[in-house]
Design a protein around this motif. Structure first.
Motif, mmCIF file in Angstrom:
data_model
loop_
_atom_site.group_PDB
_atom_site.id
_atom_site.type_symbol
_atom_site.label_atom_id
_atom_site.label_comp_id
_atom_site.label_asym_id
_atom_site.label_seq_id
_atom_site.Cartn_x
_atom_site.Cartn_y
_atom_site.Cartn_z
ATOM 1 N N ALA A 148 -10.914 -1.482 5.343
ATOM 2 C CA ALA A 148 -11.003 -1.270 3.997
ATOM 3 C C ALA A 148 -10.628 -2.011 2.829
ATOM 4 O O ALA A 148 -11.215 -1.854 1.899
ATOM 5 C CB ALA A 148 -10.298 -0.029 3.781
ATOM 6 N N PHE A 149 -9.629 -2.980 3.142
ATOM 7 C CA PHE A 149 -9.253 -3.822 2.129
ATOM 8 C C PHE A 149 -9.275 -5.416 2.242
ATOM 9 O O PHE A 149 -9.281 -5.682 3.470
ATOM 10 C CB PHE A 149 -7.834 -3.190 1.518
ATOM 11 C CG PHE A 149 -7.884 -1.656 1.283
ATOM 12 C CD1 PHE A 149 -8.305 -1.342 0.410
ATOM 13 C CD2 PHE A 149 -6.795 -1.145 2.239
ATOM 14 C CE1 PHE A 149 -8.205 -0.152 0.086
ATOM 15 C CE2 PHE A 149 -6.814 0.255 1.828
ATOM 16 C CZ PHE A 149 -7.394 1.008 0.834
ATOM 17 N N VAL A 198 0.953 -1.253 -0.193
ATOM 18 C CA VAL A 198 -0.108 -0.081 0.094
ATOM 19 C C VAL A 198 0.931 1.334 -0.042
ATOM 20 O O VAL A 198 2.061 1.175 0.412
ATOM 21 C CB VAL A 198 -1.031 -0.021 1.128
ATOM 22 C CG1 VAL A 198 -1.820 -1.080 1.087
ATOM 23 C CG2 VAL A 198 -0.238 -0.015 2.630
ATOM 24 N N ALA A 234 -5.396 7.523 4.015
ATOM 25 C CA ALA A 234 -5.035 7.634 2.764
ATOM 26 C C ALA A 234 -4.344 6.576 2.147
ATOM 27 O O ALA A 234 -4.167 6.596 0.756
ATOM 28 C CB ALA A 234 -4.244 8.755 2.656
ATOM 29 N N TRP A 235 -4.420 5.544 2.712
ATOM 30 C CA TRP A 235 -3.523 4.459 2.245
ATOM 31 C C TRP A 235 -4.418 3.609 0.904
ATOM 32 O O TRP A 235 -5.570 3.619 1.258
ATOM 33 C CB TRP A 235 -3.221 3.156 3.114
ATOM 34 C CG TRP A 235 -2.062 3.520 4.342
ATOM 35 C CD1 TRP A 235 -2.604 3.920 5.548
ATOM 36 C CD2 TRP A 235 -0.597 3.679 4.111
ATOM 37 N NE1 TRP A 235 -1.424 4.320 6.215
ATOM 38 C CE2 TRP A 235 -0.410 3.881 5.616
ATOM 39 C CE3 TRP A 235 0.001 3.423 3.016
ATOM 40 C CZ2 TRP A 235 1.194 4.064 5.869
ATOM 41 C CZ3 TRP A 235 1.369 3.661 3.427
ATOM 42 C CH2 TRP A 235 1.844 3.789 4.669
ATOM 43 N N THR A 236 -3.803 3.425 -0.063
ATOM 44 C CA THR A 236 -4.349 2.813 -1.230
ATOM 45 C C THR A 236 -3.483 1.609 -1.671
ATOM 46 O O THR A 236 -2.331 1.632 -1.538
ATOM 47 C CB THR A 236 -4.595 3.697 -2.383
ATOM 48 O OG1 THR A 236 -3.454 4.232 -2.932
ATOM 49 C CG2 THR A 236 -5.505 4.781 -2.050
ATOM 50 N N PRO A 237 -4.308 0.503 -2.173
ATOM 51 C CA PRO A 237 -3.194 -0.688 -2.578
ATOM 52 C C PRO A 237 -2.696 -0.527 -3.852
ATOM 53 O O PRO A 237 -2.951 0.239 -4.828
ATOM 54 C CB PRO A 237 -4.480 -1.661 -2.720
ATOM 55 C CG PRO A 237 -5.403 -1.458 -2.051
ATOM 56 C CD PRO A 237 -5.717 0.234 -1.969
ATOM 57 N N PRO A 251 -1.787 -2.006 -7.057
ATOM 58 C CA PRO A 251 -2.470 -2.882 -7.711
ATOM 59 C C PRO A 251 -1.677 -4.234 -8.012
ATOM 60 O O PRO A 251 -1.979 -5.362 -7.973
ATOM 61 C CB PRO A 251 -3.379 -2.321 -8.805
ATOM 62 C CG PRO A 251 -3.440 -0.972 -8.356
ATOM 63 C CD PRO A 251 -2.311 -0.664 -7.558
ATOM 64 N N LEU A 260 -6.762 -0.217 7.348
ATOM 65 C CA LEU A 260 -6.495 -1.015 6.328
ATOM 66 C C LEU A 260 -7.207 -2.334 6.491
ATOM 67 O O LEU A 260 -7.414 -2.907 5.488
ATOM 68 C CB LEU A 260 -4.799 -1.332 6.427
ATOM 69 C CG LEU A 260 -3.829 -0.518 5.899
ATOM 70 C CD1 LEU A 260 -2.525 -0.802 6.010
ATOM 71 C CD2 LEU A 260 -4.260 -0.041 4.435
ATOM 72 N N SER A 296 -3.763 3.275 11.467
ATOM 73 C CA SER A 296 -3.504 3.087 9.792
ATOM 74 C C SER A 296 -3.752 1.529 9.786
ATOM 75 O O SER A 296 -4.355 1.076 9.009
ATOM 76 C CB SER A 296 -2.021 3.442 9.509
ATOM 77 O OG SER A 296 -1.690 4.579 9.386
ATOM 78 N N TYR A 321 0.873 5.928 -0.004
ATOM 79 C CA TYR A 321 -0.061 7.328 0.176
ATOM 80 C C TYR A 321 0.911 8.332 -0.412
ATOM 81 O O TYR A 321 2.071 8.240 -0.301
ATOM 82 C CB TYR A 321 -0.727 7.463 1.318
ATOM 83 C CG TYR A 321 0.135 7.896 2.453
ATOM 84 C CD1 TYR A 321 0.489 9.236 2.780
ATOM 85 C CD2 TYR A 321 0.670 6.958 3.181
ATOM 86 C CE1 TYR A 321 1.163 9.677 3.647
ATOM 87 C CE2 TYR A 321 1.626 7.333 4.250
ATOM 88 C CZ TYR A 321 2.082 8.609 4.490
ATOM 89 O OH TYR A 321 2.785 8.949 5.506
ATOM 90 N N ASP A 322 0.371 9.344 -0.913
ATOM 91 C CA ASP A 322 1.143 10.715 -1.109
ATOM 92 C C ASP A 322 1.161 11.546 -0.259
ATOM 93 O O ASP A 322 0.304 12.477 0.241
ATOM 94 C CB ASP A 322 0.388 11.325 -2.391
ATOM 95 C CG ASP A 322 1.402 12.374 -2.906
ATOM 96 O OD1 ASP A 322 2.258 13.050 -2.238
ATOM 97 O OD2 ASP A 322 1.170 12.609 -4.058
#
Length: 200
Positions: free
Chosen positions: A119-120, A12, A81-84, A86, A116, A112, A14-15
């Motif tokens: 959310a995922f 994962v 803000a964490w996103t996987p 892909p 996670l 965090s 984030y910016d």
């Protein structure tokens, strides 16, 4: 083969710069906030689970000269803000489909980690997970690698650890664990192939 993945920067991401820019327009303030919390030892203690986020925010706000309320908003946004990544998630599922046992070893503070998990859905690929704030240990402390091997009865010689920080890999190597420095998913897959890990 046992394949152990770090989370942040590997599975994962984030910016951080974009998040800071949403709250603080001054680059000098960006630097002060980063130095005041993310680059401070308090960050490690949050990851370890020994320092409450509220206290860490109050201390960091004083160091950085910013509002504690604003910094709390930044921390809340950051935790969510964490996103996987892909291609890494695809790699996880390919490895599991080819019979490899997958594990997670990550430094992460409670907010965090909780986000996670809510959310995922990729958690189902892991045979076991070791999150720093839940065991009171942090990478690159040798004890966390020893704990991983003992908790899941892993043979170090049959284990590969993937992380994006050299210091964490260097601490794992003396145990006999194979290591890969993560740069991007294709590079990681190639490195696993070079180690003879099938299904990458």
């Amino acid at each position: 083969m046992n394949v152990v993945f770090d989370l942040g920067g590997v599975v994962v991401a984030y910016d951080r710069a974009a998040l800071l820019a949403e709250l603080y327009t001054d680059p000098a303030t960006h630097a002060a906030v980063s130095a005041g919390i993310e680059e401070h030892l308090d960050w490690t203690e949050m990851d370890r689970g020994t320092l409450a986020e509220r206290e860490a925010i109050a201390r960091a706000a004083q160091r950085a000269g910013v509002s504690a309320a604003e910094l709390a908003r930044f921390m809340e946004r950051m935790a969510m803000a964490w996103t996987p990544i892909p291609q890494t998630v695809d790699l996880l599922y390919r490895l599991r489909a080819n019979g490899h046992a997958l594990f997670c070893l990550s430094n992460m503070h409670p907010a965090s980690a909780a986000f996670l998990e809510r959310a995922f859905m990729f958690w189902d690929v892991f045979t076991g997970t070791l999150i720093s704030c839940r065991v009171g240990l942090c990478k690159p402390e040798p004890a966390i690698y020893a704990h991983l091997l003992e908790r899941y009865a892993l043979a170090a010689s049959e284990t590969v650890f993937i992380d994006d920080l050299d210091v964490n890999l260097a601490a794992a190597a003396p145990f006999g664990i194979k290591t890969i420095r993560f740069e991007d998913p294709p590079q990681c897959a190639r490195a696993l192939q070079a180690l003879g890990v099938e299904g990458t």
